[in-house]
Design a protein around this motif. Structure first.
Motif, PDB file in Angstrom:
ATOM      1  N   CYS A 135       0.810  -1.219   0.000  1.00 35.97           N
ATOM      2  CA  CYS A 135       0.000   0.000   0.000  1.00 35.97           C
ATOM      3  C   CYS A 135       0.846   1.273   0.000  1.00 35.97           C
ATOM      4  CB  CYS A 135      -0.939   0.016   1.201  1.00 35.97           C
ATOM      5  SG  CYS A 135      -0.081   0.049   2.802  1.00 35.97           S
ATOM      6  N   CYS A 136       2.184   1.123   0.099  1.00 35.27           N
ATOM      7  CA  CYS A 136       3.127   2.260   0.107  1.00 35.27           C
ATOM      8  C   CYS A 136       2.901   3.196   1.293  1.00 35.27           C
ATOM      9  CB  CYS A 136       3.030   3.053  -1.199  1.00 35.27           C
ATOM     10  SG  CYS A 136       3.465   2.075  -2.659  1.00 35.27           S
ATOM     11  N   ASN A 137       2.334   2.698   2.369  1.00 35.07           N
ATOM     12  CA  ASN A 137       2.130   3.498   3.577  1.00 35.07           C
ATOM     13  C   ASN A 137       3.446   3.554   4.345  1.00 35.07           C
ATOM     14  OD1 ASN A 137       1.249   4.753   5.885  1.00 35.07           O
ATOM     15  ND2 ASN A 137      -0.513   3.404   6.208  1.00 35.07           N
ATOM     16  N   ASP A 138       3.890   4.787   4.675  1.00 33.63           N
ATOM     17  CA  ASP A 138       5.164   4.940   5.388  1.00 33.63           C
ATOM     18  C   ASP A 138       5.029   5.831   6.610  1.00 33.63           C
ATOM     19  OD1 ASP A 138       4.665   7.295   4.133  1.00 33.63           O
ATOM     20  OD2 ASP A 138       6.637   7.487   3.184  1.00 33.63           O
ATOM     21  N   GLU A 139       3.795   5.892   7.140  1.00 29.19           N
ATOM     22  CA  GLU A 139       3.587   6.778   8.290  1.00 29.19           C
ATOM     23  C   GLU A 139       4.330   6.265   9.506  1.00 29.19           C
ATOM     24  OE1 GLU A 139      -0.562   5.148  10.215  1.00 29.19           O
ATOM     25  OE2 GLU A 139      -0.724   6.415   8.425  1.00 29.19           O
ATOM     26  N   ALA A 140       4.659   7.179  10.408  1.00 33.16           N
ATOM     27  CA  ALA A 140       5.425   6.836  11.603  1.00 33.16           C
ATOM     28  C   ALA A 140       4.576   5.957  12.525  1.00 33.16           C
ATOM     29  CB  ALA A 140       5.847   8.105  12.338  1.00 33.16           C
TER      30      ALA A 140
END
Length: 513
Positions: A139-144
């Motif tokens: 999903c390309c999610n890179d949140e902290a």
């Protein structure tokens, strides 16, 4: 099961101390008598019946766990969920698993999609980990603080993607045996603890149920009952080579009877290979045959198959130019004003086939003979099921118009059950008879078939009769007598057929493996 005595208080008086005339020797003789246990008639296995066991889901789960425990202890305490994956890979053949594992443990683990190391690190419970700077490849999610999960292969993805993936596999695809890692090309199987961590409880419950069903599907001598929503499994030990000698009909606790060999509804007295051939033939030929029978006729002279494409009954064969009447198939030259015989039925004997086309037509007529009777009994059995509703009303009517109790009118429902069961048996006798070679054994089989068919039609007629108040008890006796007779004729047919199968008495026109 707790035993109960059939003797009441008054019966016990016969065994009191007042009978002094009994000698000590007589007492000793009585003590030495070895009485055989009385087996209820309903529990006596008939010749055409087989021994089987019905299991609940709880029974199956306990059996599965015992298999896992046994292999786990043999393999030196490997975690049970890993052992379960190994056993699923080998279709629960524990002997083969242990033999192969001793030869090549790494190869077996790799083929099964599991990882086993000396420290047994697989025991550690799976958990979510937050990694700074991580970006999920799906999903390309890179949140902290993103929760991530990875198997022993270290292919890491975010929690939401893993949950969506596993839920789709379980809930939509019905997968349970071998759900693999999300990474492309990775063969590692997602283990049970990981699935329990990731998916919702209701999805995990479905996953466990799918695993249980897959366990039974992998076992050679176990089968789930095919009835809708049934939760029972049946155990019956039979080899596929025995299916030409026995029809393994089993009866589930839910009331459904089916063949253990092919999982189709009870098809006695027809063996599984012939059932398979017959159903294939019906699927291939029935519609075509019905159309040919309804829309074509043979030329009386050259036996060419002709389709009528107009309203006129004057037919002119394109092959031999013979002119004949479509209705009676007589010469058209005789259909003048002074002679007309189409309205009269002429019962002509069947003519021996003279060429390949004639033989084909004869084969078609033979097939239609058996198929029409097969289909007729199938349709009659479906219609007879409607009798259950009518029977309920008749039972109430008999109660209201006589002194019969609810228990005493149950004979009607029992008669309907016997009728439907016998209809289904008759249906399959025609599939069986279609493939039998002619001979004395076939003649005897058809005699038994005829007797059962006549009795079934008579019982069906009795059950359709309206209830007259003054003839209730007379009708009851007739139905009871005919119900017993139908059941007896069905047993005679099935017993004779089963004996013939064991003795190799039957010869078939079909060749099957």
């Amino acid at each position: 099961m707790e035993e109960t005595s059939d003797l009441d208080a008054s019966d016990n008086a016969y065994f009191s101390d007042d009978h002094d005339s009994t000698s000590e020797n007589d007492d000793d003789d009585e003590e030495n008598l070895d009485f055989a246990p009385v087996i209820p008639e309903k529990d006596i296995k008939k010749e055409y019946e087989v021994d089987f066991t019905v299991h609940t889901e709880s029974d199956i789960f306990k059996f599965q766990k015992s298999e896992i425990d046994q292999v786990s202890s043999f393999l030196g305490g490997i975690p049970q969920h890993i052992v379960a994956s190994l056993l699923r890979h080998f279709k629960w053949n524990k002997d083969l698993l242990m033999e192969r594992y001793m030869e090549d443990p790494d190869g077996v683990a790799r083929a099964a999609g599991v990882v086993i190391d000396d420290s047994l690190s697989a025991v550690a419970s799976p958990k979510y980990v937050s990694i700074n700077g991580f970006c999920c490849d799906i999903c390309c999610n890179d949140e902290a603080g993103l929760a991530t999960l990875a198997l022993s292969c270290e292919h890491r993805f975010c929690r939401d993607c893993y949950e969506h993936y596993l839920t789709m596999k379980i809930d939509q695809e019905g997968e349970s045996r071998r759900i693999q890692c999300m990474a492309s090309g990775c063969k590692l199987v997602v283990d049970e603890p990981t699935i329990k961590l990731v998916v919702k409880p209701e999805v995990f419950a479905k996953y466990q149920k799918l695993l249980l069903r897959a366990f039974v599907d992998d076992l050679e001598y176990y089968k789930w009952c095919p009835a809708p929503n049934c939760v029972y499994a049946v155990e019956y030990h039979i080899g596929s080579s025995s299916l030409t000698e026995v029809i393994p009909t089993v009866h589930c606790n839910c009331g459904h009877s089916f063949c253990f060999g092919c999982s189709l509804p009870d098809h006695q007295p027809c063996i599984c290979p012939l059932v398979r051939e017959w159903l294939k033939k019906c699927a291939d030929d029935s519609e075509t045959s019905n159309w040919i029978s309804a829309n074509t006729k043979e030329c009386p002279k050259c036996h060419a198959t002709i389709e009528k494409n107009g309203g006129c009954n004057h037919m002119n064969c394109r092959k031999c130019k013979y002119e004949f009447c479509w209705v009676c198939q007589g010469p058209w030259s005789e259909h003048g004003s002074q002679w007309y015989n189409c309205n009269r039925y002429d019962e002509r004997a069947s003519v021996e086939a003279r060429d390949a086309q004639g033989k084909s037509r004869a084969a078609l007529e033979k097939y239609l003979h058996y198929y029409n009777r097969f289909a007729n009994h199938e349709q009659s059995a479906k219609l007879d099921k409607d009798l259950h509703e009518k029977t309920e009303k008749k039972m109430e009517e008999m109660q209201n118009s006589s002194e019969l109790s609810w228990i005493e009118v149950q004979f009607l429902r029992e008669a309907v059950d016997v009728l439907i069961k016998s209809r289904m048996t008759l249906k399959w006798t025609y599939a069986f008879a279609y493939y039998l070679e002619r001979g004395n054994a076939t003649d005897l089989f058809e005699d038994n078939q005829r007797d059962l068919e006549m009795a079934v039609e008579q019982l069906s007629g009795l059950l359709e009769e309206p209830i007259a108040k003054e003839k209730i008890f007379e009708l009851k006796q007739k139905v009871l007598d005919k119900k017993v007779y139908v059941a007896q004729r069905r047993e005679v047919l099935l017993i004779d057929t089963s004996r013939g199968l064991r003795e190799g008495r039957w010869n078939y026109t079909a060749k099957f493996k």
